[in-house]
Design a protein around this motif. Structure first.
Motif, PDB file in Angstrom:
ATOM      1  N   LEU A   1       5.345  12.496   2.965  1.00 22.37           N
ATOM      2  CA  LEU A   1       5.335  11.112   2.482  1.00 22.37           C
ATOM      3  C   LEU A   1       6.711  10.483   2.675  1.00 22.37           C
ATOM      4  O   LEU A   1       6.839   9.368   3.169  1.00 22.37           O
TER       5      LEU A   1
ATOM      6  N   GLY B   1      -5.497  -0.579  -5.709  1.00 23.95           N
ATOM      7  CA  GLY B   1      -4.389  -1.083  -6.515  1.00 23.95           C
ATOM      8  C   GLY B   1      -4.794  -2.131  -7.537  1.00 23.95           C
ATOM      9  O   GLY B   1      -5.532  -3.069  -7.222  1.00 23.95           O
TER      10      GLY B   1
ATOM     11  N   ILE C   1       0.385   6.296  -8.482  1.00 23.67           N
ATOM     12  CA  ILE C   1       1.511   5.700  -7.754  1.00 23.67           C
ATOM     13  C   ILE C   1       1.688   4.254  -8.163  1.00 23.67           C
ATOM     14  O   ILE C   1       0.720   3.493  -8.176  1.00 23.67           O
TER      15      ILE C   1
ATOM     16  N   GLY D   1       7.589   7.407   5.023  1.00 25.13           N
ATOM     17  CA  GLY D   1       8.139   6.207   4.392  1.00 25.13           C
ATOM     18  C   GLY D   1       9.437   5.788   5.062  1.00 25.13           C
ATOM     19  O   GLY D   1       9.663   4.615   5.365  1.00 25.13           O
TER      20      GLY D   1
ATOM     21  N   SER E   1       6.066   7.583  -8.928  1.00 25.83           N
ATOM     22  CA  SER E   1       4.759   8.243  -8.929  1.00 25.83           C
ATOM     23  C   SER E   1       4.892   9.635  -9.514  1.00 25.83           C
ATOM     24  O   SER E   1       5.991  10.172  -9.606  1.00 25.83           O
TER      25      SER E   1
ATOM     26  N   LYS F   1       3.719   0.945  -6.842  1.00 19.26           N
ATOM     27  CA  LYS F   1       4.558   0.453  -5.752  1.00 19.26           C
ATOM     28  C   LYS F   1       4.666  -1.053  -5.920  1.00 19.26           C
ATOM     29  O   LYS F   1       3.656  -1.734  -6.088  1.00 19.26           O
TER      30      LYS F   1
ATOM     31  N   THR G   1       9.227   2.420  -6.012  1.00 23.55           N
ATOM     32  CA  THR G   1       8.092   3.350  -6.058  1.00 23.55           C
ATOM     33  C   THR G   1       8.316   4.337  -7.189  1.00 23.55           C
ATOM     34  O   THR G   1       9.412   4.887  -7.301  1.00 23.55           O
TER      35      THR G   1
ATOM     36  N   GLU H   1      11.795   5.785  -2.965  1.00 23.82           N
ATOM     37  CA  GLU H   1      10.716   6.493  -2.252  1.00 23.82           C
ATOM     38  C   GLU H   1       9.875   7.368  -3.163  1.00 23.82           C
ATOM     39  O   GLU H   1       8.978   8.051  -2.698  1.00 23.82           O
ATOM     40  N   GLY H   2      10.158   7.356  -4.471  1.00 22.83           N
ATOM     41  CA  GLY H   2       9.407   8.242  -5.350  1.00 22.83           C
ATOM     42  C   GLY H   2       9.922   9.666  -5.212  1.00 22.83           C
ATOM     43  O   GLY H   2      10.900   9.918  -4.518  1.00 22.83           O
TER      44      GLY H   2
ATOM     45  N   ARG I   1       0.840  -1.193   0.000  1.00 23.85           N
ATOM     46  CA  ARG I   1       0.000   0.000   0.000  1.00 23.85           C
ATOM     47  C   ARG I   1       0.875   1.243   0.000  1.00 23.85           C
ATOM     48  O   ARG I   1       1.876   1.301   0.718  1.00 23.85           O
ATOM     49  N   PRO I   2       0.501   2.237  -0.760  1.00 25.08           N
ATOM     50  CA  PRO I   2       1.287   3.477  -0.713  1.00 25.08           C
ATOM     51  C   PRO I   2       0.886   4.322   0.496  1.00 25.08           C
ATOM     52  O   PRO I   2      -0.196   4.150   1.045  1.00 25.08           O
TER      53      PRO I   2
END
Length: 1915
Positions: free
Chosen positions: A1656, A894, A931, A1660, A949, A933, A947, A1648-1649, A881-882
């Protein structure tokens, strides 16, 4: 034996049919009259006798001879030798002309000759090609006729027609025609070799090597070839030569060496041909589009554009060319030798001809060697049937990709070659020998041209011998006509007589009777077994085409298979990715098939589910990566295996591997099945005969046979050898034996056909028979869609959906599947059975069997399909899950997808590092972001989380793709999503995602990307927790614009009225007719509005609080704060206000009525009334009239911005004020007002009001800049040069130096600052961006500048632009305008402003450039094309050119403002480029804007208030979707980034701050960048809510507030190098070479995007830490401090922070550990800086503003770039203050070293090696005084050095610390410095002497002692 001549024909001019322009020929006589039975008479001979047409000529021509070639219906060639001479006859046209003189349109003056000459041809038709013999025979007949010899012509012709000669055998035959002549005919030894004479050599001489090779390749690859020449005989020779070099292939298409003009339309035939045409018809050949034309006379070959000739494969082409040039031009090699051999003449033509042919024979030997190993013999009796296995041949030769060979093997010539040379028992020739015995030799000699030449000479000798077996001894004796009598003689020669056909016929009959009685000639035909030559396999190995490091890969494959069969599944799983990668190489694929073969017992291998799964995956991978050709090789070996491996699914139900590997195209390829079938049939037939002979064969041979495979590995009797043996025995067998063998072979083929029908049904019927694959794949499918199903267990169940979407046959009945498979198998069976001679009964039986076979198979498959669905599903990784932001909600949960790698190679592991992509995970769509993931597919990095996004609002392009993954399941469809935050998501939906779900996903995405209204964006909907947008509520909250504006107007009027009443006792006049005088009061009235808050009690009755707040808010806006700071207009009480301020704040736009996109308050000149402004505004686009936005505090020059003028306003604007006009028109009055407006701005400048003269440059500069004249002369060329560049002079391309050295010097010299007189208060400071090597600059002196400036001064008659910009008077106001707009404007010499026309980049250009930039930085797929490399794409995007242009204009404006001229930027609509330029100018000129607050103010003022259309340019709503994304603001940020790079110490904010803005200005997370203007923001109630209510503290509505909050928590936005200089003007370099690609475009953090949503990332990281901690309870084991940092995965700045960040982090964690309240980082930082400054003062040590910079390695980022001027009093912050003694005086020390040298010294000696330094007094040697010296303690070199002064380079002395024994406090001695306390002295004792030192005070002394002591103890 054959007849020398079949027919003799006399053809003459047809006088009866000469109608029209062209004459005709007709046959006068032919012998024999009857056609021969074996050889009918060819039609149309008369056309070929005169290919140019039959014409009468006025003068007799010489006799001519040539040979035409006709081809009959059986493709037999007939050689027609034509001998033509001319006979005189009376002109038939004369009488006719006299009769109708009047009617004819004859050209007068054309005298018709009385006698004309008609052609007559003697023709011999023969099937033999003996050109010279024919020439002699026909010449003899002509001589007999002309010279009237005594021999009757009939006898000669009779003898000629009855002459019989052998076709081949090498014998000589002497013939005579009975006219006293004798000739010898030489026959070739072997008639399969062509006879070429010397025609090949001639062809090469005429066209040259390369051209002939082109023709050769074109002929082999079936192109159309046309020869042109004016000689017929040459055409025939050239065509013959081309055919000769094609041997052993035979040309089988149209072949017409001489084509008559009447038949030219043949050239447009669609089939290939070789044709010759007379040059006379050249013009008709011009329009042929697809014909290669070889002009023999001109030596050229013309290849049309649309024709692509595949040339020979590479090493061969080179070798062939080399060999040919050695034959044709042997001197070439020796040409450079110092001692060339005496003579290296090429061979004679005849020999050379054979040498060239030998080269081509050698070439074919190389091309075709080993072809016999790829022949499949499928029947031996009654006739051999042979097929060539093309795929195997190409695959084993590793030439599958070769275009040329493919085409040759597909061609007709090669088919003929196989049918002629395929049979194993036949006569052999030179080529067979070459292929069989010389391949080895060819291969060894390949690399040495001389050995090749020797071989070629040997071959040439054989070819020559074939044509000329005997030395030419025989005498030729042929009568030639006497020198043609009367060649020009008007007297008639006798006509060629009519011959007596009876006499000739008698000769013929007589000869025929004689032949019948003669005994038949029996010639033994030498048949033999054709040898095959060395097999292909070895050859490829020796060529090294096998993969180089394959051994390791094969080991991996073998190990993996062993693990699988040993049930070590974990081991196998680890090896799997490596195996799948290895299987890309052919060797590994072959190895796999061999390994699998060993695990098959009795055609069966039963596996468990997991084993089955792995084996199927490997098979799929093997098949998938096969090339088009090689596939057949691998698929062929796998075919038996896919029917062997199986698994038990349930009681009596077995699933075989074939049901899971059907997806590959190869199974639907008919050629594959044929080749497979034939090779199997061949094996069976071979077995059949080996068994049959087994009984009779001698034991010896049998023993030999058994030992064969063991010893040589090669079976002794190949199928071809066996077939040859059988063919030899065939005639000796009895009839019964013969028929028995035929029958056995036939039934063998038949049984194989049944077997193959079964096999094909296995591979063509899908597991789920309701889906059909053949229907949608009948053609060769699109490669992309040929994904592979690795359907093993549970997946098979969900295959049902995935097929639907691909084939259009969703409701296909299973019978359809069956039918299409049956049809396919039937087609196959028909083809192979017909070719291999299966009887009709058997064929019928097959056709009835096939449907039953298919039906049976369908039934078994249904059961398998049912069971396979029940298998437990494969374990898939769980979806992660993001983390979501506060207020961000999931729109779609998702969906399982695979993230596929794109063109960026870092993530795939291609550049080192682990292969993070492809990854499997899920895609989530939230209200804010998209996103992905998941985890990488590669198990080696399986535990990492990937990740990727981007904000949904930044999506720029969405495209559907279909993807095949080389790993696991086959995937049907995917999406490629591009975002303008430089991210690309290439996802493929897993097969568990239904296709309609994917569609729903796309729709939601579109809805979120383009909301109906801006209120639908995330910034507005955030925190509304899914409530639908209710329209009327929002309306209540923000009143509609009409009511709002009414209230605003009312409140403003009331306010103003009340003020009048309270202060001045008169009532306000109406808005419309205010006089200009009162307009000054206008803004006074409003200026009180900020006091309304205090007076609100008294006013509460008249003004509603909401309106009041709005008005006060208008005042609080960014613009006003800045105007006050700049002193442009204050909001103080009008009584205290000085009237002589030049500018005022106008409220004319406070209701946004004058200009919607401007702010409410504007700065205009004091003297211009509001009414004028309203009128002026109409001249400008969007009403954006010029307003002041910044003022230079030193020169008081102002910067204005406006839109471009409307087209109608342009000319009026430039008319001189005194232009006479008929009447004061509207345009005139506005243009006058505009001029007044300009004049008002100019008058506002203090320089203008000066009494000294008008605006001469001298007065201007001396009074107001306190600079001398010389300084200005020096600066002049700079601006001139800048202007020229900006405007792009004729010779100056923007962004390049086309003026060469001069221009460059002019730029460089202008870097030095003007000399300033000593009295200068504040010289114009400034700095230029870094030139990398500053050394060379300091060499230039100002005089050079003067010289250069004189170079640049205008010529007397120079163009206006030069004169304009370099005139001696500087204009007060420069208007930067658009070139295209300013046409027609004339410059008035009396005006004080000038227009600078520049080319401005269009918004469309920016948009397209950005698209290309994204594609360059984030390519969608990896490409190896050189035209698609990153730098090439970057260059093509022209993004850097656009940055260059904007920066260049900005620097020019900065220069102008800095020299005291005002500038008005008036480009496009005034909201794109104008905004960029104006903002950059302020940023460069004013240090305030380089701080956090200043930059925010700048953006709020110039971008937000002045109405840059953020929503429109960002395509934020549905309405603006079509306009596309245009990143004008991003371009501005990129420019700031470029400046930041060049001046890293001038900015308070870091590069990250710019990236943060770049990300969030498109992310729609904040409302800051949402609408198009203040007006729209007020309308929506966005503008002022930020101050008042904060309902949800979590949700930040303004990006600025968010940055402020973050900045308090973390220093990530702060630039530690910030140490600004006062009033510093920056002048960055803008050339493309100085610009860098912003890493914002290319960086990525997959762990981590994007890091721009700080919460976020933080959450994270906390989660990850939380996960890691519980894993390690035991702290006993030492844990390594090392961490691997992966490119594109880890965030480098976090994992490897810079030193200062790291220290601050450590401080924080220590505070936390000690339980102290955490201190804000900024406070810590400020304290440290303050301490350092204080220390620096104490130690009087030179310091930077921030001494921390001393240690940071900043050497190359120079501060005061360019030339360091010792004279400038202010200098730069690196003017390190002198030691205390010198720094007390303010005068700078002369001869101070330049900064660049200071810098280098810094880096090398100080920052690294100086552990401690300062001033100490040192007692000299005996009787010498104490002297202050600069001491440096160097830990690294372990020494104490001292220098004369701080700046000194030369070290005065060194004390080696190794020799120091002790350091102790000392006592003052004689001559010590006065008033220094006793404790400040200390002594240093070395082995040699004692040093006495004195510090400034006791703490300092203690510090020195401690430092030295610590050094000693360290040692």
């Amino acid at each position: 034996m054959a007849r020398l001549a079949d027919y003799f024909v006399v053809v003459g001019y047809d006088l009866d049919k000469r109608g029209g322009s062209e004459g005709q020929g007709h046959i006068l006589q032919r012998f024999p009259e009857k056609d021969w039975e074996d050889n009918p008479f060819p039609q149309g001979i008369e056309l070929f006798c005169q290919p140019n047409g039959w014409q009468l000529v006025p003068e007799r021509e010489r006799p001519s001879f040539f040979v035409s070639v006709l081809t009959d219906i059986n493709s037999e060639r007939h050689y027609c030798a034509c001998f033509t001479f001319w006979e005189g006859l009376d002109n038939p046209q004369l009488p006719k002309a006299e009769a109708s003189e009047v009617d004819e349109d004859e050209v007068p003056g054309l005298v018709q000759p009385a006698q004309v000459f008609a052609p007559k041809s003697l023709v011999l038709v023969s099937r033999l090609d003996h050109t010279e013999v024919f020439r002699n025979c026909l010449g003899l007949i002509y001589a007999v006729h002309v010279d009237s010899l005594s021999v009757p012509l009939e006898t000669v012709i009779g003898n000629l027609l009855t002459c019989v000669i052998p076709v081949a055998g090498g014998s000589q035959r002497t013939i005579t025609l009975g006219a006293g002549d004798r000739q010898v005919i030489q026959t070739p030894i072997n008639d399969s070799l062509p006879v070429s004479g010397s025609s090949v050599a001639h062809l090469f001489r005429q066209l040259g090597i390369v051209n002939v090779l082109y023709l050769f390749c074109a002929a082999l690859t079936e192109h159309k070839i046309l020869f042109l020449s004016s000689s017929y005989q040459r055409l025939t020779d050239a065509c013959r030569a081309l055919l000769a070099i094609m041997f052993p292939l035979k040309y089988s298409f149209t072949y017409v060496p001489i084509l008559p003009g009447k038949l030219l339309e043949v050239l447009s035939t669609p089939t290939p041909f070789i044709i010759g045409v007379n040059s006379f018809f050249r013009s008709e050949t011009q329009e042929l589009l697809d014909v290669i034309i070889a002009d023999l006379d001109g030596g050229t070959v013309t290849i049309p554009e649309c024709v692509h000739i595949s040339l020979l494969p590479d090493p061969l082409l080179q070798q062939t060319q080399t060999a040919l040039s050695m034959v044709l031009d042997p001197e070439l090699e020796m040409a450079d030798h110092a001692f060339p051999p005496s003579s290296t003449q090429p061979s004679t033509l005849k020999i050379q001809d054979k040498e060239i042919r030998a080269v081509f024979l050698w070439l074919f030997g190389q091309l075709f060697h080993g072809y016999r190993w790829c022949l499949h013999i499928i029947r031996i009796h009654p006739e051999p049937v042979i097929r060539f296995h093309k795929a195997a041949f190409l695959g084993q030769r590793a030439l599958t990709e070769d275009d040329f060979l493919m085409k040759v093997l597909d061609g007709m010539a090669f088919a003929g070659f196989i049918s002629e040379r395929g049979p194993p028992y036949r006569p052999t020739d030179l080529f067979d020998d070459l292929i069989a015995n010389q391949v080895e030799r060819i291969r060894q000699e390949e690399c040495s041209p001389h050995k090749v030449m020797n071989h070629i000479k040997e071959l040439a000798e054989q070819l020559f011998k074939n044509e000329n077996p005997y030395p030419a001894v025989a005498m030729h004796k042929v009568q030639r006509p006497a020198e043609s009598p009367g060649h020009n003689d008007p007297k008639n020669l006798a006509m060629f007589p009519l011959l007596d056909d009876v006499t000739v016929q008698l000769f013929i009959d007589h000869a025929a009777a004689k032949l019948q009685t003669a005994p038949p000639v029996v010639k033994a035909e030498l048949k033999g077994m054709v040898p095959s030559g060395p097999p292909l396999g070895d050859i490829v190995d020796r060529h090294g085409h096998v993969l180089a490091n394959s051994a390791r890969r094969l080991e991996v494959v073998r190990n993996c298979i062993t693990y699988i069969f040993d049930n070590k599944m974990l081991e196998a799983k680890k090896l799997m990715p490596a195996v799948l990668r290895a299987l890309k190489g052919r060797a590994a694929r072959v190895c796999l098939t061999q390994e699998l073969n060993q695990h098959v017992l009795q055609n069966r291998a039963v596996l468990d589910d997991q084993q089955f799964d792995y084996i199927v995956r490997m098979m799929n991978c093997t098949l998938q990566d096969c090339s088009h050709m090689d596939e057949h090789g691998i698929a062929a070996i796998l075919l038996p295996l896919v029917t062997a491996f199986c698994r038990k699914l349930g009681a009596g139900i077995t699933q075989f591997a074939y049901s899971c590997v059907q997806e590959h195209m190869v199974w639907t390829n008919m050629q594959f099945w044929e080749a497979m079938f034939y090779s199997d049939v061949q094996n069976h037939i071979r077995a059949l005969y080996l068994e049959a002979d087994g009984g009779e064969q001698s034991i010896a041979s049998r023993g030999q046979q058994e030992s064969g495979p063991a010893a040589g590995g090669q079976e002794l009797l190949g199928a071809l050898e066996l077939a040859s043996e059988q063919s030899r025995l065939w005639p000796t067998l009895s009839k019964e034996q013969q028929s028995e063998r035929v029958q056995k072979e036939e039934s063998t083929v038949f049984s194989q056909a049944i077997h193959y029908a079964n096999r094909m049904s296995y591979l063509l019927l899908p597991l789920d028979t309701s889906k059909n694959r053949l229907l949608n794949r009948s053609g060769i499918g699109d490669v992309e869609s040929v994904s592979n199903s690795y359907v093993t267990n549970s997946i098979a169940g969900s295959m049902a959906e995935s097929y639907d979407t691909e084939s259009g046959f969703e409701d296909a009945e299973s019978s359809d599947v069956a039918n299409s498979v049956v049809r396919f198998i039937n087609r196959f069976v028909d083809k192979v059975c017909n070719e291999s001679g299966v009887t009709n009964e058997h064929l019928k039986a097959l056709h009835t069997m096939i449907p039953d076979i298919v039906q049976m198979h369908i039934e078994t498959l249904d059961a398998v399909h049912r069971e396979s669905k029940r298998l437990p599903p494969i374990q898939k990784p769980k979806l992660l899950r993001p983390i979501l932001l506060a207020g961000e909600e999931l729109v779609m949960d998702g969906m399982r997808v695979h993230l596929i790698s794109d063109g960026r190679e870092e993530a795939t592991g291609a550049l080192g590092g682990p292969p993070l992509l492809p990854a499997e995970g899920a895609i989530f769509l939230t209200t804010y972001r998209l996103i992905f993931k998941g985890t990488p597919n590669d198990p080696l990095v399986g535990e990492q989380v990937v990740t990727r996004s981007f904000p949904i609002a930044s999506l720029t392009k969405e495209k559907r793709i279909s993807v095949s993954l080389s790993m696991d399941q086959f995937i049907q469809e995917g999406l490629q999503l591009r975002s303008c935050t430089f991210q690309l998501l290439k996802i493929a939906f897993d097969e568990e995602v239904a296709s309609d779900l994917a569609e729903v996903f796309r729709k939601h995405m579109h809805k979120l990307r383009y909301p109906q209204h801006v209120q639908g964006t995330f910034a507005f909907t955030v925190g509304q927790s899914g409530k639908p947008l209710v329209e009327h509520k929002t309306k209540d909250k923000n009143q509609s614009i009409k009511t709002l504006s009414k209230n605003l107007v009312k409140s403003a009027k009331r306010t103003i009225g009340r003020q009048y009443v309270t202060r001045k006792k008169y009532s306000p006049p109406t808005w419309e007719n205010r006089s200009s005088l009162q307009s000054e009061l206008d803004e006074d009235e409003l200026s009180v509005s900020e006091e309304l808050d205090q007076g609100s009690l008294t006013l509460s009755s008249t003004i509603r609080s909401s309106d009041r707040q709005t008005m006060s808010n208008v005042v609080e806006r960014a613009c006003c704060r800045d105007y006050q700071r700049l002193g442009l207009g204050t909001l103080s009480n009008s009584l205290t206000r000085s009237k002589n301020e030049p500018f005022r704040i106008s409220t004319v736009n406070r209701m946004y009525t004058v200009c919607r996109s401007y702010p409410g308050l504007l700065i205009v000149p004091q003297s211009i009334p509001d009414s004028t402004i309203q009128r002026i505004s109409r001249c400008y686009r969007q009403n954006r009239f010029p307003v002041v936005c910044w003022r230079n505090s030193r020169t008081k020059a102002v910067l204005l911005r406006s839109a471009g003028l409307h087209a109608k306003g342009v000319v009026g604007f430039f008319k001189s004020p005194n232009a006479t006009s008929a009447g004061p028109s509207q345009a005139d009055s506005t243009s006058l007002e505009q001029e007044k407006y300009m004049q008002a701005i100019i008058s506002s400048m203090p320089s203008y009001c000066e009494p000294s003269g008008r605006n001469t440059l001298g007065g201007f500069t001396s009074t107001h800049m306190s600079t001398s004249d010389s300084s200005d002369k020096l600066r002049q060329p700079k601006i001139g040069a800048l202007m020229k560049q900006v405007m792009g002079g004729k010779e100056d391309v923007p962004g390049t130096f086309s003026r060469g050295a001069l221009g460059q010097r002019a730029r460089v010299i202008s870097l030095s600052q003007p000399r300033v007189s000593g009295k200068a208060r504040n010289p114009p400071g400034g700095k230029w961006g870094s030139i990398r090597g500053s050394g060379r600059l300091s060499a230039y002196n100002p005089e050079v500048g003067n010289r250069l400036s004189s170079k640049e001064s205008p010529q007397p008659n120079g163009g206006p632009s030069e004169a304009l910009f370099l005139r001696q008077q500087r204009a007060y106001l420069y208007i930067i305008g658009d070139k295209t707009q300013l046409k027609g404007g004339k410059q008035d010499s009396f005006q004080q402003w000038e227009v600078v026309p520049i080319e401005v980049c269009d918004v469309r250009q920016v948009k397209n450039s950005f698209k290309k930039l994204i594609k360059a930085c984030v390519p969608s797929s990896a490409t190896s094309e050189p035209s698609m490399t990153f730098h090439r794409c970057l260059e093509e995007s022209e993004w850097m050119c656009l940055l260059h242009r904007v920066l260049q204009v900005s620097v020019l404006v900065v220069e102008l403002l800095d020299t005291g001229s005002s500038v008005m930027v008036s480009l496009e609509d005034g909201w794109d480029v104008t905004t960029q330029v104006v903002s950059l100018v302020q940023l460069l000129s004013d240090p305030y804007y380089r701080t956090f607050d200043g930059f925010r103010l700048l953006v709020e003022k110039e971008w937000l208030s002045f109405g840059h259309r953020f929503s429109h340019r960002g395509a934020q709503t549905l309405a603006s979707q079509s306009s596309g994304f245009t990143p004008v603001f991003l371009q501005f940020l990129d420019c700031v980034h470029q400046i930041h790079l060049q001046f890293p110490m001038e900015f308070e904010f870091s590069q990250y701050y710019l990236k943060f803005l770049a990300y969030h200005y498109v992310s729609n997370r904040f409302r800051t960048f949402l609408l198009d203007s203040d007006y729209e923001r007020i309308e929506l109630g966005v503008l002022y809510e930020e101050k008042g209510e904060r309902k949800n503290p979590q949700v930040c509505k303004s990006v600025w507030d968010y940055i402020d909050r973050l900045n308090k928590k973390t220093p990530m936005f702060f630039n530690y190098m910030f140490s600004p200089e006062d009033e510093e003007v920056l002048r960055p370099y803008s050339f493309i070479s100085n610009l860098k690609v912003w890493d914002f475009y290319t960086e990525e953090t997959l762990s981590e995007g994007p890091s721009y949503d700080w919460e976020l990332v933080q959450r994270g990281r906390q989660e990850r830490l939380a996960e890691e901690v519980p894993d390690k309870p035991d702290t006993t084991t030492p844990k390594s401090q090392r961490r691997i940092v992966w490119p594109c995965y880890d965030s480098r700045s976090r994992v490897v922070p810079d030193a200062i960040t790291k220290l601050l982090q450590d401080l924080q964690s220590l505070e936390a550990e000690l339980g102290l309240p955490p201190e804000k980082w900024k406070d810590t930082w400020d304290k440290i800086k303050a301490n350092q400054r204080a220390e620096a003062k104490l130690e009087n040590r030179p310091s930077f503003n921030s001494s921390l910079l001393m240690s940071s390695n900043l050497s190359h980022q120079r501060r005061s770039q360019g030339v360091y001027l010792p004279e400038s009093g202010v200098g730069s912050s690196i003017n390190l203050a002198m030691d205390r003694e010198t720094s007390t005086t303010s005068t700078p020390v002369a001869g101070r070293p330049s900064t660049s040298t200071l810098y280098s010294q810094f880096q090398s000696t100080e920052s690294e090696n100086r552990s401690f330094e300062g001033i100490l007094f040192k007692k000299g040697a005996l009787l010498k005084p104490w002297k202050p010296r600069w001491f440096v303690l160097d830990k690294t070199k372990h020494q104490l050095r001292y220098y004369e002064t701080r700046q000194d380079k030369e070290c005065k002395g060194v004390i080696e610390l190794a020799e120091v024994e002790s350091v102790i406090p000392g006592t003052p001695t004689m001559g010590a410095p006065k008033n220094i306390e006793e404790k400040a002295f200390f002594d240093l004792k070395t082995t040699k002497r004692v040093y006495n030192f004195c510090a400034q005070d006791s703490p300092n002394a203690q510090l020195w002692m401690d430092s030295i002591q610590s050094c000693l103890s360290d040692a």
